[in-house]
Design an enzyme around this catalytic site. Structure first.
Site, short mmCIF file in Angstrom:
data_model
loop_
_atom_site.label_atom_id
_atom_site.label_comp_id
_atom_site.label_asym_id
_atom_site.label_seq_id
_atom_site.Cartn_x
_atom_site.Cartn_y
_atom_site.Cartn_z
N ASP A 216 0.88 -1.17 0.00
CA ASP A 216 0.00 0.00 0.00
C ASP A 216 0.92 1.22 0.00
O ASP A 216 2.13 1.11 0.25
CB ASP A 216 -0.88 -0.02 1.25
CG ASP A 216 -1.80 1.17 1.35
OD1 ASP A 216 -2.36 1.58 0.31
OD2 ASP A 216 -1.94 1.72 2.46
N ASP B 184 -0.10 5.14 0.97
CA ASP B 184 -0.29 6.14 2.04
C ASP B 184 -0.27 5.47 3.40
O ASP B 184 -0.99 4.50 3.65
CB ASP B 184 -1.61 6.88 1.83
CG ASP B 184 -1.58 7.78 0.61
OD1 ASP B 184 -0.61 8.54 0.47
OD2 ASP B 184 -2.49 7.68 -0.22
N THR C 54 -2.71 0.68 -4.43
CA THR C 54 -3.20 1.82 -3.67
C THR C 54 -4.56 2.28 -4.17
O THR C 54 -4.88 2.10 -5.34
CB THR C 54 -2.19 2.98 -3.75
OG1 THR C 54 -2.75 4.15 -3.12
CG2 THR C 54 -1.84 3.33 -5.19
N SER C 55 -5.31 2.91 -3.29
CA SER C 55 -6.58 3.51 -3.69
C SER C 55 -6.36 4.90 -4.29
O SER C 55 -7.30 5.53 -4.76
CB SER C 55 -7.51 3.61 -2.48
OG SER C 55 -7.78 2.32 -1.96
N LYS D 120 -10.59 -1.50 -2.06
CA LYS D 120 -10.44 -2.16 -0.76
C LYS D 120 -11.65 -1.81 0.12
O LYS D 120 -12.12 -0.68 0.07
CB LYS D 120 -9.15 -1.68 -0.08
CG LYS D 120 -7.89 -1.90 -0.92
CD LYS D 120 -6.69 -1.22 -0.28
CE LYS D 120 -5.48 -1.29 -1.17
NZ LYS D 120 -4.31 -0.57 -0.60
N ASP E 240 -1.59 -0.48 6.28
CA ASP E 240 -1.71 0.28 7.53
C ASP E 240 -3.16 0.46 7.97
O ASP E 240 -3.40 1.01 9.04
CB ASP E 240 -1.10 1.67 7.35
CG ASP E 240 -1.93 2.54 6.40
OD1 ASP E 240 -2.32 3.66 6.80
OD2 ASP E 240 -2.19 2.11 5.27
#
Length: 214
Positions: free
Chosen positions: A9, A11, A101-102, A133, A158
């Site tokens: 991921d 961030d 990642t989003s 996600k 995270d």
């Protein structure tokens, strides 16, 4: 356990973006007359459009993404690398790894350049998936592009949504408690206080695969 690929991921894992993102979502919440704490609680590991749909169903998610992007530009759109990120990525050598990642491709590329972090050949962004996600689509797609079974991949996350996505994909999940308390990340296979502290473990997991040229 010899792991063949690491799926990161971004961030809260490779970039220390929490403080900046909180300021942006607080500013947007004030503009829209929403509860900033509630909005913030629904942002982690998700596409901004999905958060907007949840907290303000009467607003156009695409238009609000544009507003959030403008707020980001006003912030300078630069995030420091997470402690230990550059060293860890530099030690991966030939070991396969990917980003899942989003976030969106263009800003992530810019932030990695400003943070002096390398980019892997396989990168999955919010715009690359139908379902974000906690759905496993992003991690499944990354494993497919790497030609590696998800069972042989480790996900580094995270946020609870990201942990759930990695587990649903069939991956081993390592959590870093940089944005959430360890108790919120309990579904991960292992949890470390930071990426820096997780790095030796991650490198040891993937060392055997690298030695055999996978």
């Amino acid at each position: 356990m010899a792991i063949k690929a690491l799926l990161f991921d971004v961030d809260g894992v490779l970039l220390d973006s929490t403080a900046t993102h909180r300021r942006i979502w607080d500013a947007w919440s004030r503009m829209r007359g929403l509860d900033g704490d509630l909005v913030w609680s629904l942002t982690h590991g998700r596409r901004p459009e999905d958060t907007v749909r949840d907290v303000a169903p009467d607003l156009d998610p695409a238009a609000e993404r544009g507003v959030l992007n403008r707020l980001m530009v006003e912030e300078g759109d630069a995030f420091p690398a997470a402690p230990g990120a550059a060293a860890l990525l530099g030690e991966l050598d030939r070991r396969p790894w990917a980003l899942v990642t989003s976030g969106s491709r263009t800003p992530v590329h810019r932030r990695f350049r400003l943070a002096s972090l390398p980019l892997p050949p396989v990168q999955i962004y919010g715009e690359d998936v139908e379902r974000s996600k906690p759905h496993p689509e992003g991690y499944l797609k990354a494993a497919e592009l790497l030609l590696i079974d998800p069972v042989d991949c480790v996900v580094i996350e995270d946020a609870p949504h990201g942990v759930a996505a990695g587990k649903a994909a069939g991956c081993t999940v390592i959590a870093v408690a940089t944005t959430h308390a360890p108790g919120e990340l309990a579904k991960a296979d292992e949890c470390f206080p930071s990426l820096e502290e997780a790095a030796p473990y991650l490198l040891s997991l993937s060392a055997a695969a690298a030695a055999h040229g996978h």
